[in-house]
Scaffold this motif. Structure first.
Motif, PDB file in Angstrom:
ATOM      1  N   PRO B  85       0.831  -1.205   0.000  1.00  0.00           N
ATOM      2  CA  PRO B  85       0.000   0.000   0.000  1.00  0.00           C
ATOM      3  C   PRO B  85       0.872   1.265   0.000  1.00  0.00           C
ATOM      4  N   PHE B  86       0.539   2.163  -0.841  1.00  0.00           N
ATOM      5  CA  PHE B  86       1.216   3.448  -1.027  1.00  0.00           C
ATOM      6  C   PHE B  86       2.529   3.336  -1.805  1.00  0.00           C
ATOM      7  N   SER B  87       2.928   2.098  -2.212  1.00  0.00           N
ATOM      8  CA  SER B  87       4.108   2.011  -3.087  1.00  0.00           C
ATOM      9  C   SER B  87       3.768   2.589  -4.465  1.00  0.00           C
ATOM     10  N   ASN B  88       2.478   2.556  -4.831  1.00  0.00           N
ATOM     11  CA  ASN B  88       2.085   3.209  -6.086  1.00  0.00           C
ATOM     12  C   ASN B  88       2.250   4.730  -5.995  1.00  0.00           C
ATOM     13  N   ILE B 100       7.234   4.757   3.286  1.00  0.00           N
ATOM     14  CA  ILE B 100       6.484   3.492   3.298  1.00  0.00           C
ATOM     15  C   ILE B 100       7.324   2.409   3.986  1.00  0.00           C
ATOM     16  N   ALA B 101       8.292   2.848   4.800  1.00  0.00           N
ATOM     17  CA  ALA B 101       9.213   1.931   5.485  1.00  0.00           C
ATOM     18  C   ALA B 101       8.865   1.854   6.965  1.00  0.00           C
ATOM     19  N   HIS B 102       8.844   0.635   7.487  1.00  0.00           N
ATOM     20  CA  HIS B 102       8.443   0.444   8.887  1.00  0.00           C
ATOM     21  C   HIS B 102       9.353  -0.570   9.566  1.00  0.00           C
ATOM     22  N   GLY B 103       9.600  -0.350  10.856  1.00  0.00           N
ATOM     23  CA  GLY B 103      10.473  -1.234  11.627  1.00  0.00           C
ATOM     24  C   GLY B 103       9.733  -1.877  12.787  1.00  0.00           C
ATOM     25  N   TYR B 104      10.493  -2.478  13.672  1.00  0.00           N
ATOM     26  CA  TYR B 104       9.900  -3.341  14.691  1.00  0.00           C
ATOM     27  C   TYR B 104      10.193  -2.891  16.127  1.00  0.00           C
ATOM     28  N   ASP B 105      10.584  -1.631  16.284  1.00  0.00           N
ATOM     29  CA  ASP B 105      10.953  -1.145  17.616  1.00  0.00           C
ATOM     30  C   ASP B 105       9.791  -1.219  18.602  1.00  0.00           C
ATOM     31  N   GLU B 106       8.588  -0.818  18.151  1.00  0.00           N
ATOM     32  CA  GLU B 106       7.473  -0.802  19.106  1.00  0.00           C
ATOM     33  C   GLU B 106       7.140  -2.210  19.580  1.00  0.00           C
ATOM     34  N   LEU B 107       7.147  -3.155  18.654  1.00  0.00           N
ATOM     35  CA  LEU B 107       6.834  -4.532  19.044  1.00  0.00           C
ATOM     36  C   LEU B 107       7.827  -5.025  20.095  1.00  0.00           C
ATOM     37  N   ARG B 108       9.083  -4.701  19.882  1.00  0.00           N
ATOM     38  CA  ARG B 108      10.133  -5.171  20.780  1.00  0.00           C
ATOM     39  C   ARG B 108      10.102  -4.399  22.101  1.00  0.00           C
ATOM     40  N   ASP B 109      10.127  -3.079  22.007  1.00  0.00           N
ATOM     41  CA  ASP B 109      10.358  -2.263  23.204  1.00  0.00           C
ATOM     42  C   ASP B 109       9.101  -2.038  24.018  1.00  0.00           C
ATOM     43  N   ARG B 110       7.972  -1.895  23.373  1.00  0.00           N
ATOM     44  CA  ARG B 110       6.759  -1.581  24.131  1.00  0.00           C
ATOM     45  C   ARG B 110       5.955  -2.829  24.484  1.00  0.00           C
ATOM     46  N   TYR B 111       5.933  -3.770  23.558  1.00  0.00           N
ATOM     47  CA  TYR B 111       5.070  -4.938  23.783  1.00  0.00           C
ATOM     48  C   TYR B 111       5.833  -6.186  24.207  1.00  0.00           C
ATOM     49  N   ASP B 440       5.237   6.079  12.796  1.00  0.00           N
ATOM     50  CA  ASP B 440       4.594   7.247  12.215  1.00  0.00           C
ATOM     51  C   ASP B 440       5.186   7.499  10.852  1.00  0.00           C
ATOM     52  N   ALA B 441       4.349   7.409   9.848  1.00  0.00           N
ATOM     53  CA  ALA B 441       4.872   7.573   8.486  1.00  0.00           C
ATOM     54  C   ALA B 441       5.005   9.048   8.152  1.00  0.00           C
TER      55      ALA B 441
END
Lengths: 110, 441
Positions: B85-88, B100-111, B440-441
């Protein structure tokens, strides 16, 4: 009432704070799985717990009566210039919309 | 409460309440190193999630939200996930790749999700284990597979992995998307961009047509004498009337669509010469050629034994557990979940249902009633958005759209409504990415 941090759970607060996991453990006890599943799709535009601010209005912590009235109005096509919410609200019964309104009204803001 | 230092051995007999009580008792003791693994060993169960896209990342987060005492490991090779999504919009020049790039910090650090950046290369449903490319083996009580799609190489004659380096599919966002953009930038004015669209089912039903729109937008800005030709293997496509009308308004006759009946089905690709041949032998030469090829569930699904002859994964609608292999839940594009489309929104929604079902099952409870919804926005121009929505429940044992709900943007909507939908598309993207990755994109 379905507060995310119910009074009953606060007893364990001290111990949990020491573990650095208070918020998560307590949230666990307050977590209404059925209601979370019903509300799950809302987060995709309104953010997790409906708490995101932006051009899509936030839901978290808003008045339950207001949310209920808006949801029912969307369902009945009574809101002018609606884009998507009239199509979404029609997928839920009136009772479900009331339950969703209560759910988001009771989300505690961080 | 024991403090043995043996992770990865869930003790399912311990309830959350007992853990809480135990933690209360432990609070008077000094906390020393080694507690965390012991805490993990007293978890309410061990869940491994394979795939860090919309489905997998959402599953990991919502498992931990519902029960923080689960030990959740997310296996995803990439440290940065680029969304389809949004690569177009990137191709159209409306958005940077970094947005359109996302990482995994929240999953690791918050959850508290354990995120392992390696490939899950095999799994054994009998012993409930996953072997990783880094040499480790993970045990699971429940497994979530969110493998996305893989290309059926050579299902379309001449289109294999080597051909994709010359003629990108760009149907997995990342280097392929950047390659297509570079080719667009290098195209001479007056050239033809040819997009080959597949039969159903495939990832993101409106995707090819949004892509044609965004390419036409780019061309209108930089190469106004150029054309877009869509060669389609089917006669109908998602939001067809809305796209057709929007194309006419914004791009005149710059976009031509040829469906199956008009000899639009491509049967052979010549990547070297950027030529395609259709069913009845018409050869089209492209200046930039983009092939959206036939697809199937991501390969790990086949290894897991959860795919059927179609190459996709049949699931139990109530929980999204595999119909074929116990304790493996599959979400997202890999599944057979019609009438839900293969969209990021649906992957996220299915992951929440699967996560709740897993949490309930590990407690010995039945799964909550599932609810799903979907909204797919497409941009025809920067200020011209359209959407299709749906709300889904189970009826007579199968997934069905709730009668009277959902549907398309009105065909006679005002320019103001189209502009609002374009803005809400951005609001949706930012919100779902926050909900999925916390970014946050």
């Amino acid at each position: 009432m379905n507060l995310r941090l119910p009074r009953a759970a606060t007893a364990a607060l001290g111990a949990c704070l020491l573990l650095g996991a208070a918020q998560q453990v307590l949230a666990d006890d307050a977590y209404d799985l059925q209601r979370e599943v019903m509300a799950g799709g809302c987060a995709n535009c309104h953010g997790t717990d409906g708490a995101r601010t932006g051009n899509v209005p936030p839901l978290a912590g808003r008045d339950a009566d207001y949310l209920e009235e808006r949801l029912l109005a969307f369902k009945r096509d009574e809101v002018a210039d609606t884009t998507i919410m009239n199509r979404i609200a029609k997928g839920f019964s009136d009772d479900e919309l009331t339950s969703l309104a209560e759910h988001f009204a009771n989300v505690e803001q961080e | 409460m024991s403090f043995d230092n043996t992770p990865f051995q869930p003790r399912l007999g311990v309830s959350r309440r007992q853990v809480l009580k135990g933690m209360g008792a432990a609070s008077s003791l000094p906390l020393i190193g080694g507690f965390a693994p012991a805490f993990a060993s007293n978890s309410d169960g061990r869940v491994v999630v394979i795939g860090g896209g919309f489905g997998g990342a959402t599953a990991a987060k919502y498992l931990k939200r519902a029960n923080p005492n689960l030990a959740v490991t997310l296996v995803e090779p990439a440290r940065t996930f680029y969304t389809c999504p949004f690569s177009n919009l990137y191709l159209g020049g409306l958005r940077e790749m970094s947005k359109i790039a996302h990482g995994y910090d929240e999953l690791r650090d918050r959850y508290g999700v354990e995120v392992v950046h390696t490939l899950a290369q095999d799994l054994d449903p009998d012993s409930h284990t996953v072997s990783l490319a880094n040499g480790d083996t993970l045990h699971y009580d429940k497994l979530v597979l969110s493998p996305g799609i893989d290309i059926r190489w050579n299902a379309l004659e001449g289109y294999d992995e080597a051909a994709a380096e010359l003629v990108p599919h760009a149907w997995k966002a990342g280097p392929q998307t950047e390659l297509l953009r570079r080719q667009l930038e290098g195209m001479e004015d007056g050239g033809t961009f040819v997009l080959v669209a597949p039969e159903n089912p495939f990832r993101c039903p409106p995707g090819p047509y949004e892509r044609a729109s965004m390419v036409a937008h780019y061309l209108s800005q930089h190469k106004p004498s150029s054309k877009v030709l869509i060669l389609d293997a089917k006669d109908n496509f998602s939001k067809q009337g809305l796209f057709t009308s929007g194309w006419e308004q914004l791009y005149g006759d710059s976009i031509e669509w040829v469906g199956l009946s008009g000899d639009g089905r491509v049967t052979r690709v010549d990547a070297e010469n950027r030529e395609v041949e259709t069913e009845f032998g018409t050869v089209h030469r492209a200046d930039v050629l983009n092939v959206v090829p036939p697809q199937k569930a991501g390969w790990i699904a086949e290894r897991a034994g959860v795919t059927d002859d179609s190459g996709w994964v049949p699931v139990k609608p109530e929980t999204f557990e595999s119909q074929q292999v116990a304790d493996i839940y599959v979400v997202g594009d890999a599944t057979v979940a019609a009438p839900m489309p293969k969209s990021g929104f649906c992957a996220n929604a299915q992951a929440k249902v699967a996560a709740a079902a897993i949490v309930a099952s590990l407690r010995g409870d039945s799964a909550p009633d599932p609810y799903w919804s979907n909204t797919c926005y497409s941009l025809i121009g920067p200020e011209y958005g359209i959407s299709v929505a749906g709300v889904y429940r189970i009826q007579d044992g199968v997934i069905a759209e709730v009668e009277g709900s959902g549907g398309l943007s009105p065909s006679d909507a005002s320019p103001e409504i189209r502009q609002m939908e374009a803005e809400y598309a951005v609001g949706w993207y930012n919100a779902i990415c926050q909900d999925t990755w916390g970014t946050d994109a």
